[in-house]
Scaffold this motif. Sequence first.
Motif, short mmCIF file in Angstrom:
data_model
loop_
_atom_site.label_atom_id
_atom_site.label_comp_id
_atom_site.label_asym_id
_atom_site.label_seq_id
_atom_site.Cartn_x
_atom_site.Cartn_y
_atom_site.Cartn_z
N ALA A 10 -19.84 -0.91 1.89
CA ALA A 10 -19.66 -1.03 0.47
C ALA A 10 -17.73 -1.52 0.31
CB ALA A 10 -19.68 0.09 -0.02
N LYS A 11 -17.58 -1.59 -0.64
CA LYS A 11 -15.76 -1.10 -1.43
C LYS A 11 -15.27 -0.48 -0.79
CE LYS A 11 -13.61 -4.44 -4.14
NZ LYS A 11 -13.33 -5.67 -3.51
N SER A 12 -13.77 -1.64 0.05
CA SER A 12 -12.96 -0.45 0.67
C SER A 12 -11.99 -0.61 -0.52
CB SER A 12 -12.85 -0.98 2.46
OG SER A 12 -11.94 -1.88 2.27
N ASP A 13 -11.01 0.34 0.52
CA ASP A 13 -9.62 0.81 -0.21
C ASP A 13 -8.34 0.38 0.23
OD1 ASP A 13 -7.78 2.65 -1.63
OD2 ASP A 13 -8.51 3.71 -1.02
N TRP A 14 -8.20 -0.36 -0.16
CA TRP A 14 -6.34 -1.24 0.00
C TRP A 14 -5.38 -0.36 -0.13
CZ3 TRP A 14 -6.90 -5.54 2.99
CH2 TRP A 14 -7.82 -6.20 3.46
N LEU A 15 -5.72 0.71 -1.12
CA LEU A 15 -3.97 1.35 -1.50
C LEU A 15 -2.91 1.73 -0.24
CD1 LEU A 15 -5.81 3.42 -4.08
CD2 LEU A 15 -4.58 1.35 -4.49
N ASP A 16 -3.50 2.61 0.94
CA ASP A 16 -2.64 2.92 1.89
C ASP A 16 -2.68 1.48 3.09
OD1 ASP A 16 -1.76 3.99 4.13
OD2 ASP A 16 -2.43 5.56 4.31
N ARG A 17 -1.43 0.70 2.97
CA ARG A 17 -1.35 -0.60 3.56
C ARG A 17 -0.47 0.09 4.91
NH1 ARG A 17 -3.11 -4.39 0.57
NH2 ARG A 17 -2.86 -4.93 -1.52
N SER A 18 -0.78 0.92 5.21
CA SER A 18 -0.32 1.40 6.16
C SER A 18 -1.59 2.19 7.29
CB SER A 18 0.57 3.02 6.58
OG SER A 18 -0.33 4.05 6.62
N LEU A 19 -2.85 1.96 7.25
CA LEU A 19 -3.88 1.99 7.47
C LEU A 19 -3.92 0.61 8.19
CD1 LEU A 19 -6.45 3.98 4.93
CD2 LEU A 19 -4.82 5.02 7.61
N ARG A 20 -4.45 0.38 9.17
CA ARG A 20 -5.11 -0.60 9.86
C ARG A 20 -6.68 -0.95 9.68
NH1 ARG A 20 -6.61 0.30 15.61
NH2 ARG A 20 -8.66 2.18 14.59
#
Length: 181
Positions: A10-20
């Motif tokens: 499903a649609k993922s979250d891109w808000l935390d750009r620090s995550l791999r």
Amino acid sequence: MKKLTLLRHAKSDWLDRSLRDFDRPLNARGLRGAKAMGLYAAEKGMAFDAVVASPAVRVTETIDHFETAFGQTLNPDWDRRIYLASSVTLIDVLRGVPDTADHVLMVGHNPGLEDLVFDLVADDGSSPLRDVVEEKFPTAALAVMEIAIDRWSDLDNRSAKLVEVTRPRDLDPELGPQDDD
């Protein structure tokens, strides 16, 4: 005869750009989409003998929410090879599925899942559903194929018939494309 159902995360979250990339969770729309697809699978009476899935966070969360709505425990076989895999790798994973499994659910990522449909289903005009996948196989989409084989090890290109493609927006228009897609 074997049956293969593909479920894109499903649609993922891109808000935390620090995550791999591997660690990205679902966003709110993704949670709703995964649940909608689980309810749909339950309403259709789908039953899976085996589940193979990428261990990426967005896939594990998709399965969690799908499973809750589906009302059955899936017990996936987490296979790191599925993470961002090519169609060739996905076929190798499927060839290793036990032959006792008649209906397999594979949960993973694009472009691999989409390419798997293109490799398994002939582009001979006999499947209008293939055109739907060519247009877009969006997040949380489900594709069901029938494959005329007795053993998963016999899986080969152009061996499947695409019998169903369901997108979240087909179930709930609010789960359709947004400005951020």
